[in-house]
Design an enzyme around this catalytic site. Structure first.
Site, short mmCIF file in Angstrom:
data_model
loop_
_atom_site.label_atom_id
_atom_site.label_comp_id
_atom_site.label_asym_id
_atom_site.label_seq_id
_atom_site.Cartn_x
_atom_site.Cartn_y
_atom_site.Cartn_z
N ASP A 29 0.85 -1.19 0.00
CA ASP A 29 0.00 0.00 0.00
C ASP A 29 0.89 1.25 0.00
OD1 ASP A 29 -3.22 0.55 0.97
OD2 ASP A 29 -1.81 2.22 1.07
N ASN A 85 -12.81 -2.92 2.68
CA ASN A 85 -13.69 -1.77 2.84
C ASN A 85 -14.73 -1.79 1.73
OD1 ASN A 85 -12.25 -0.72 5.05
ND2 ASN A 85 -10.78 0.26 3.69
N HIS A 98 -10.35 -5.09 -3.22
CA HIS A 98 -8.99 -5.33 -2.75
C HIS A 98 -9.05 -5.70 -1.27
CE1 HIS A 98 -10.02 -1.09 -2.48
NE2 HIS A 98 -9.30 -1.04 -1.37
P1 AMP Z 1 -9.75 1.60 0.24
O1 AMP Z 1 -9.93 2.84 1.07
O2 AMP Z 1 -10.13 0.36 0.97
O3 AMP Z 1 -10.44 1.72 -1.11
O4 AMP Z 1 -8.20 1.45 0.03
C1 AMP Z 1 -7.52 1.92 -1.08
C2 AMP Z 1 -6.08 1.78 -0.72
O5 AMP Z 1 -5.31 1.87 -1.90
C3 AMP Z 1 -5.56 2.88 0.23
O6 AMP Z 1 -5.03 2.26 1.40
C4 AMP Z 1 -4.50 3.59 -0.59
O7 AMP Z 1 -3.40 4.00 0.19
C5 AMP Z 1 -4.12 2.53 -1.62
N1 AMP Z 1 -3.62 3.04 -2.88
C6 AMP Z 1 -4.17 3.98 -3.67
N2 AMP Z 1 -3.42 4.17 -4.76
C7 AMP Z 1 -2.38 3.32 -4.67
C8 AMP Z 1 -1.24 3.05 -5.49
N3 AMP Z 1 -1.04 3.69 -6.65
N4 AMP Z 1 -0.36 2.10 -5.08
C9 AMP Z 1 -0.56 1.46 -3.91
N5 AMP Z 1 -1.60 1.66 -3.09
C10 AMP Z 1 -2.49 2.59 -3.46
#
Ligand code: AMP
Ligand code: ZN
Length: 112
Positions: A29, A85, A98
């Site tokens: 992440d 989530n 995810h």
């Molecule tokens: P959610 O809030 O469950 O949709 O989580 C999305 C997650 O994706 C968050 O923890 C972000 O930090 C992560 N995220 C968003 N963009 C990227 C990226 N380019 N590479 C890695 N993680 C990401």
């Protein structure tokens, strides 16, 4: 499709990938909440469990099975927490299912 995880899967934007097979990737992440914070992402785009097909649900089961086999390799042998989530109340920001994998330390007993 304008989806950040589809772009990562296609290699259009960079990521710190720790595992990949034909069905899924596991990446670090970008904004880690714990010493180890990984995202397990199916290669097929679907928003969440309510939107997945029967075939995709089988793949999700296979992903969890593989995660169990990778615990040591990913530094997770002492345990971890998995979170999905969903929607506004769940604070889902990326509409591509995810699984957050949180570990690397003893987590709070209280989950929220
Ligand atoms: P959610 O809030 O469950 O949709 O989580 C999305 C997650 O994706 C968050 O923890 C972000 O930090 C992560 N995220 C968003 N963009 C990227 C990226 N380019 N590479 C890695 N993680 C990401
Ligand atoms: Zn996607």
């Amino acid at each position: 499709m304008d989806c950040v995880f589809c772009k990562i899967i296609k290699g259009e934007i960079p990521s710190s990938k720790v595992y990949e097979d034909e069905k899924m990737i596991i990446i670090k992440d970008i904004n880690p909440q714990t010493p180890i914070h990984l995202l397990m992402i199916p290669k097929e785009h679907f928003k969440g469990v309510a939107e997945m097909s029967a075939k995709q649900s089988v793949i999700l089961g296979e992903m969890f099975k593989r995660l169990g086999e990778l615990e040591r390799e990913l530094g997770l042998k002492d345990g971890y927490r998995i979170i999905v989530n969903k929607g506004e109340n769940g604070c889902q920001t990326v509409p591509h299912l995810h699984v957050h994998i949180l570990g690397g330390k003893k987590l709070n007993e209280q989950m929220v």
